[in-house]
Design a protein around this motif. Structure first.
Motif, PDB file in Angstrom:
ATOM      1  N   LEU A 145      -4.131  55.029  -7.543  1.00  0.00           N
ATOM      2  CA  LEU A 145      -2.890  54.332  -7.859  1.00  0.00           C
ATOM      3  C   LEU A 145      -2.187  53.790  -6.619  1.00  0.00           C
ATOM      4  N   ARG A 146      -2.583  54.275  -5.450  1.00  0.00           N
ATOM      5  CA  ARG A 146      -1.929  53.799  -4.237  1.00  0.00           C
ATOM      6  C   ARG A 146      -2.195  52.312  -4.079  1.00  0.00           C
ATOM      7  N   SER A 147      -1.158  51.595  -3.649  1.00  0.00           N
ATOM      8  CA  SER A 147      -1.295  50.150  -3.502  1.00  0.00           C
ATOM      9  C   SER A 147      -0.340  49.668  -2.434  1.00  0.00           C
ATOM     10  N   ASP A 148      -0.700  48.574  -1.791  1.00  0.00           N
ATOM     11  CA  ASP A 148       0.218  47.978  -0.824  1.00  0.00           C
ATOM     12  C   ASP A 148       1.070  46.908  -1.491  1.00  0.00           C
ATOM     13  N   LYS A 149       0.997  46.880  -2.827  1.00  0.00           N
ATOM     14  CA  LYS A 149       1.775  45.893  -3.572  1.00  0.00           C
ATOM     15  C   LYS A 149       3.078  46.499  -4.077  1.00  0.00           C
ATOM     16  N   VAL A 150       4.060  45.638  -4.266  1.00  0.00           N
ATOM     17  CA  VAL A 150       5.369  46.050  -4.777  1.00  0.00           C
ATOM     18  C   VAL A 150       5.784  45.067  -5.856  1.00  0.00           C
ATOM     19  N   VAL A 151       6.683  45.508  -6.723  1.00  0.00           N
ATOM     20  CA  VAL A 151       7.274  44.595  -7.696  1.00  0.00           C
ATOM     21  C   VAL A 151       8.748  44.445  -7.362  1.00  0.00           C
ATOM     22  N   THR A 152       9.193  43.209  -7.274  1.00  0.00           N
ATOM     23  CA  THR A 152      10.609  42.938  -7.037  1.00  0.00           C
ATOM     24  C   THR A 152      11.190  42.284  -8.286  1.00  0.00           C
ATOM     25  N   VAL A 153      12.438  42.624  -8.580  1.00  0.00           N
ATOM     26  CA  VAL A 153      13.129  42.078  -9.742  1.00  0.00           C
ATOM     27  C   VAL A 153      14.436  41.484  -9.262  1.00  0.00           C
ATOM     28  N   GLY A 154      14.731  40.291  -9.712  1.00  0.00           N
ATOM     29  CA  GLY A 154      15.978  39.637  -9.319  1.00  0.00           C
ATOM     30  C   GLY A 154      15.818  38.134  -9.379  1.00  0.00           C
ATOM     31  N   ILE A 155      16.565  37.447  -8.531  1.00  0.00           N
ATOM     32  CA  ILE A 155      16.480  35.989  -8.464  1.00  0.00           C
ATOM     33  C   ILE A 155      15.728  35.645  -7.194  1.00  0.00           C
ATOM     34  N   HIS A 156      14.515  35.184  -7.349  1.00  0.00           N
ATOM     35  CA  HIS A 156      13.656  34.881  -6.212  1.00  0.00           C
ATOM     36  C   HIS A 156      13.915  33.459  -5.713  1.00  0.00           C
ATOM     37  N   GLU A 157      13.458  33.182  -4.488  1.00  0.00           N
ATOM     38  CA  GLU A 157      13.744  31.892  -3.874  1.00  0.00           C
ATOM     39  C   GLU A 157      13.179  30.732  -4.682  1.00  0.00           C
ATOM     40  N   GLU A 158      12.136  30.975  -5.484  1.00  0.00           N
ATOM     41  CA  GLU A 158      11.557  29.912  -6.303  1.00  0.00           C
ATOM     42  C   GLU A 158      12.529  29.403  -7.361  1.00  0.00           C
ATOM     43  N   ALA A 159      13.603  30.149  -7.625  1.00  0.00           N
ATOM     44  CA  ALA A 159      14.577  29.729  -8.638  1.00  0.00           C
ATOM     45  C   ALA A 159      15.287  28.448  -8.252  1.00  0.00           C
ATOM     46  N   GLY A 160      15.317  28.140  -6.960  1.00  0.00           N
ATOM     47  CA  GLY A 160      15.909  26.872  -6.521  1.00  0.00           C
ATOM     48  C   GLY A 160      17.424  26.914  -6.434  1.00  0.00           C
ATOM     49  N   ASN A 161      18.007  25.723  -6.530  1.00  0.00           N
ATOM     50  CA  ASN A 161      19.447  25.572  -6.352  1.00  0.00           C
ATOM     51  C   ASN A 161      20.180  25.468  -7.679  1.00  0.00           C
ATOM     52  N   VAL A 162      21.473  25.767  -7.626  1.00  0.00           N
ATOM     53  CA  VAL A 162      22.362  25.543  -8.763  1.00  0.00           C
ATOM     54  C   VAL A 162      22.449  24.035  -8.970  1.00  0.00           C
ATOM     55  N   GLU A 163      22.452  23.592 -10.218  1.00  0.00           N
ATOM     56  CA  GLU A 163      22.435  22.162 -10.512  1.00  0.00           C
ATOM     57  C   GLU A 163      23.593  21.404  -9.884  1.00  0.00           C
ATOM     58  N   SER A 164      24.738  22.046  -9.764  1.00  0.00           N
ATOM     59  CA  SER A 164      25.937  21.337  -9.319  1.00  0.00           C
ATOM     60  C   SER A 164      26.056  21.187  -7.802  1.00  0.00           C
ATOM     61  N   GLY A 165      25.114  21.713  -7.022  1.00  0.00           N
ATOM     62  CA  GLY A 165      25.281  21.589  -5.579  1.00  0.00           C
ATOM     63  C   GLY A 165      24.158  22.196  -4.774  1.00  0.00           C
ATOM     64  N   GLU A 166      24.477  22.526  -3.519  1.00  0.00           N
ATOM     65  CA  GLU A 166      23.473  23.034  -2.596  1.00  0.00           C
ATOM     66  C   GLU A 166      23.331  24.559  -2.634  1.00  0.00           C
ATOM     67  N   LEU A 167      24.202  25.230  -3.343  1.00  0.00           N
ATOM     68  CA  LEU A 167      24.137  26.687  -3.449  1.00  0.00           C
ATOM     69  C   LEU A 167      22.872  27.100  -4.190  1.00  0.00           C
ATOM     70  N   THR A 168      22.143  28.068  -3.643  1.00  0.00           N
ATOM     71  CA  THR A 168      20.935  28.541  -4.325  1.00  0.00           C
ATOM     72  C   THR A 168      21.308  29.499  -5.447  1.00  0.00           C
ATOM     73  N   MET A 169      20.421  29.601  -6.433  1.00  0.00           N
ATOM     74  CA  MET A 169      20.652  30.547  -7.531  1.00  0.00           C
ATOM     75  C   MET A 169      20.723  31.969  -6.982  1.00  0.00           C
ATOM     76  N   ALA A 170      19.880  32.262  -5.968  1.00  0.00           N
ATOM     77  CA  ALA A 170      19.892  33.599  -5.366  1.00  0.00           C
ATOM     78  C   ALA A 170      21.242  33.884  -4.713  1.00  0.00           C
ATOM     79  N   SER A 171      21.813  32.891  -4.036  1.00  0.00           N
ATOM     80  CA  SER A 171      23.128  33.072  -3.395  1.00  0.00           C
ATOM     81  C   SER A 171      24.213  33.261  -4.443  1.00  0.00           C
ATOM     82  N   LEU A 172      24.121  32.516  -5.532  1.00  0.00           N
ATOM     83  CA  LEU A 172      25.087  32.679  -6.619  1.00  0.00           C
ATOM     84  C   LEU A 172      24.994  34.087  -7.200  1.00  0.00           C
ATOM     85  N   GLY A 173      23.763  34.560  -7.395  1.00  0.00           N
ATOM     86  CA  GLY A 173      23.584  35.921  -7.897  1.00  0.00           C
ATOM     87  C   GLY A 173      24.166  36.957  -6.954  1.00  0.00           C
ATOM     88  N   ALA A 174      23.968  36.755  -5.639  1.00  0.00           N
ATOM     89  CA  ALA A 174      24.504  37.689  -4.644  1.00  0.00           C
ATOM     90  C   ALA A 174      26.027  37.652  -4.630  1.00  0.00           C
TER      91      ALA A 174
END
Length: 199
Positions: free
Chosen positions: A23-52
């Motif tokens: 079962l040992r693995s060098d892999k991890v699972v992350t949950v949240g808003i990843h950088e692939e989510a892109g920007n908020v439609e209304s501007g330059e703010l990223t979805m991840a930054s909005l979530g933070a």
């Protein structure tokens, strides 16, 4: 008097060690808003930054210049002043000066993931019993945890939105406006260590 039967104990311990090694693995699972989510439609703010911003709160220095006044003649008759879109409204009364805006913290990610703990443990146990690989188990854990975070976001009510925000977006839920933030919550299985996220 308690006695322990040690017959086969070493064999059991060896088998358990093999299971854990598999079962040992060098892999991890992350949950949240990843950088692939892109920007908020209304501007330059990223979805991840909005979530933070929602997770931790923020102090924003607004430059001012937002128009306010009466949106309609009926609003003027009621003396109901609101922010106006540029060039819209019945009567502009002025523009705002530079000011600070405090966005309260509304933790959604950490408690959302924590709310998934019972389901995550069951998912891991079920995966192990079914002989799934660690990649399969991590994928399943990610799906379960991301779904629970979305439920937590939907049900979050405090601290509530300001009355002006409720009027603007038509909802009292502080994290749900158009649903884009919630839809941006995903999971990702990758090789560790984690390079995304806020420290």
């Amino acid at each position: 008097m308690i006695t322990l039967d040690l017959i086969g104990f070493q064999e059991l311990q060896d088998e358990l060690s093999k299971e854990l090694a598999a079962l040992r693995s060098d892999k991890v699972v992350t949950v949240g808003i990843h950088e692939e989510a892109g920007n908020v439609e209304s501007g330059e703010l990223t979805m991840a930054s909005l979530g933070a911003t929602h997770e931790f709160g923020a102090d924003i220095k607004h430059p001012g210049g937002t128009s306010y006044g009466y949106a309609s003649k009926a609003a003027a008759d009621r003396d109901e002043v609101r922010f106006l879109k540029k060039g819209a409204g019945y009567m502009e009364l002025g523009v705002t000066q530079p000011h600070d805006i405090k966005i309260p913290a509304r933790p959604w990610l950490e408690p959302g993931v924590a709310s998934a703990t019972p389901e995550v443990l069951n998912t891991i146990q079920d995966g192990m019993e079914a002989g799934q690989s660690m990649d399969q188990i991590l994928e399943a854990v990610g799906v379960v945890a991301a779904a629970k975070v979305k439920v937590y976001m939907t049900e979050l009510k405090t601290p509530p939105n300001a009355a002006s925000t409720i009027r603007k977006k038509g909802s009292s839920n502080p994290l749900i406006a158009d649903g884009h933030l919630r839809q941006s919550v995903t999971h990702k299985v990758s090789v560790g260590p984690v390079t995304e996220g806020l420290e």
